[in-house]
Design a protein around this motif. Sequence first.
Motif, PDB file in Angstrom:
ATOM      1  N   MET A   1       0.731  -1.142  -0.104  1.00 51.12           N
ATOM      2  CA  MET A   1       0.121   0.073  -0.075  1.00 51.12           C
ATOM      3  C   MET A   1       0.779   1.347   0.046  1.00 51.12           C
ATOM      4  O   MET A   1       0.417   2.460  -0.179  1.00 51.12           O
ATOM      5  N   GLY A   2       2.069   0.903   0.165  1.00 50.17           N
ATOM      6  CA  GLY A   2       3.017   2.179   0.745  1.00 50.17           C
ATOM      7  C   GLY A   2       3.671   2.960  -0.625  1.00 50.17           C
ATOM      8  O   GLY A   2       3.125   3.687  -1.388  1.00 50.17           O
ATOM      9  N   ASN A   4       5.006   2.077  -3.373  1.00 45.21           N
ATOM     10  CA  ASN A   4       5.496   0.843  -4.297  1.00 45.21           C
ATOM     11  C   ASN A   4       6.094   1.602  -5.637  1.00 45.21           C
ATOM     12  O   ASN A   4       6.850   0.849  -6.321  1.00 45.21           O
ATOM     13  N   CYS A  70      -0.107  -3.639  -1.592  1.00 42.20           N
ATOM     14  CA  CYS A  70      -1.315  -3.016  -2.095  1.00 42.20           C
ATOM     15  C   CYS A  70      -2.541  -3.692  -1.995  1.00 42.20           C
ATOM     16  O   CYS A  70      -3.556  -3.390  -2.869  1.00 42.20           O
ATOM     17  N   PHE A  72      -4.996  -3.431  -0.314  1.00 39.71           N
ATOM     18  CA  PHE A  72      -5.547  -2.703   0.715  1.00 39.71           C
ATOM     19  C   PHE A  72      -6.409  -1.707   0.100  1.00 39.71           C
ATOM     20  O   PHE A  72      -6.200  -1.348  -1.050  1.00 39.71           O
ATOM     21  N   PRO A  74      -7.542   1.759   0.342  1.00 37.90           N
ATOM     22  CA  PRO A  74      -7.442   3.177   1.166  1.00 37.90           C
ATOM     23  C   PRO A  74      -8.570   4.056   1.211  1.00 37.90           C
ATOM     24  O   PRO A  74      -9.366   3.979   0.088  1.00 37.90           O
ATOM     25  N   CYS A 138      -5.826  -3.118  -4.333  1.00 36.38           N
ATOM     26  CA  CYS A 138      -6.452  -1.836  -4.335  1.00 36.38           C
ATOM     27  C   CYS A 138      -7.124  -1.417  -5.459  1.00 36.38           C
ATOM     28  O   CYS A 138      -6.627  -1.781  -6.512  1.00 36.38           O
ATOM     29  N   TYR A 140      -6.940   1.197  -7.173  1.00 42.32           N
ATOM     30  CA  TYR A 140      -6.202   2.382  -7.727  1.00 42.32           C
ATOM     31  C   TYR A 140      -4.948   1.671  -8.323  1.00 42.32           C
ATOM     32  O   TYR A 140      -4.035   2.542  -8.761  1.00 42.32           O
ATOM     33  N   TYR A 141      -4.749   0.451  -8.278  1.00 40.08           N
ATOM     34  CA  TYR A 141      -3.253   0.009  -8.519  1.00 40.08           C
ATOM     35  C   TYR A 141      -3.544  -0.160 -10.064  1.00 40.08           C
ATOM     36  O   TYR A 141      -4.543  -0.652 -10.716  1.00 40.08           O
ATOM     37  N   CYS A 148       1.116   1.811  -8.154  1.00 44.39           N
ATOM     38  CA  CYS A 148       0.036   2.680  -7.644  1.00 44.39           C
ATOM     39  C   CYS A 148      -0.270   3.890  -9.111  1.00 44.39           C
ATOM     40  O   CYS A 148       0.878   4.322  -9.474  1.00 44.39           O
ATOM     41  N   VAL A 150      -2.477   6.426  -8.293  1.00 48.67           N
ATOM     42  CA  VAL A 150      -2.946   7.682  -7.891  1.00 48.67           C
ATOM     43  C   VAL A 150      -1.856   8.106  -6.917  1.00 48.67           C
ATOM     44  O   VAL A 150      -2.265   9.039  -5.966  1.00 48.67           O
ATOM     45  N   ARG A 154      -2.321   9.871  -3.242  1.00 51.71           N
ATOM     46  CA  ARG A 154      -2.677   8.695  -2.235  1.00 51.71           C
ATOM     47  C   ARG A 154      -3.043   9.113  -0.948  1.00 51.71           C
ATOM     48  O   ARG A 154      -2.389  10.099  -0.392  1.00 51.71           O
ATOM     49  N   CYS A 158      -0.940   4.984   2.994  1.00 50.53           N
ATOM     50  CA  CYS A 158      -0.113   4.521   1.965  1.00 50.53           C
ATOM     51  C   CYS A 158       1.142   5.343   1.971  1.00 50.53           C
ATOM     52  O   CYS A 158       2.279   4.681   1.627  1.00 50.53           O
TER      53      CYS A 158
END
Length: 282
Positions: A1-2, A4, A70, A72, A74, A138, A140-141, A148, A150, A154, A158
């Motif tokens: 999620m972070g 990436n 990701c 996840f 958010p 996610c 948005y991936y 990611c 977005v 984000r 994230c």
Amino acid sequence: MGCNDRTATLGAKTKTTMQLNVILPGIYKNFLNASVLKLSVVETKATCDNCLRSRDKRFSYTYQSHLKCCTFHPYIPNFAVGALLTENLASPGLEKLKQKINSREFAFPVGVIAPFEYQFKFLAKEESDFGNDADLLCPYYDIDKNKCSVWQYRGVVCTSFYCRSDYGQDGLKFWAVLSDYLSYVEMALAEECLVQLDFSPRDLSDQLLYLNKLDFESSEAVQKTLAVEVDKKLWNGYENKIEFYQKCFAIIQKLDRNQFKEIIGSQGIELEKEVIDYAKRR
Ligand code: SF4
Ligand code: SF4
């Protein structure tokens, strides 16, 4: 999620001097404490481009390299949704956001959140499903680019997630404290937009009931969208949701440091000090 794609975005030279303002959504630069913005966030171990957690067997289990952290969904606050809609840069994540807004898929005035169906699935997962269950990926991936889509706006969860830190436990603690602070700020700003656009505290609490739910009726466990009448009530007479989110972005764009301090109050200022304190302990 972070993180990436942060290593892809930043060249090697930049990485050695990287400050928090480089990885934060741009909107925060106008009003966050300058000392916080300048904090060093160099992390060389969490190599997100070539996801560390998908290949380092020292973790209790590994993630799939095409899912990373990701798996996840958010929360994206109203002003960040507005920023993405205003900048309108083509991306699968933006298309997904528009689709969610148009189909009443848990797009609220406070922001866009995971539908109950996802929240239920996420709560029911086994620990090792995180990073491994493609159903949790996610929305948005960008599957084709494996990152990611977005990233510039984000959510803060994230922004502040790292699976490993160059500073060990002290580094991870710093990221956790930063996450608490930014989550507080994110919600305070989203609430400020609602206040300025004539929503009452009661309206806000009605929306927050949909965020981080723990108990689900069986019908809720499969619920992906809001009923028309429920959606209408929560939107308080606003019909053009896209325009509403863009107004939220405009409100936050105009904030200066003094207005921001009033919005976050003494609790936010304390959290801000804690971030600086934990940064020094690394
Ligand atoms: S918003 Fe981006 S960084 Fe966050 S979980 Fe989704 S794809 Fe990953
Ligand atoms: S699991 Fe770690 S290395 Fe992989 S994308 Fe997430 S933070 Fe980066």
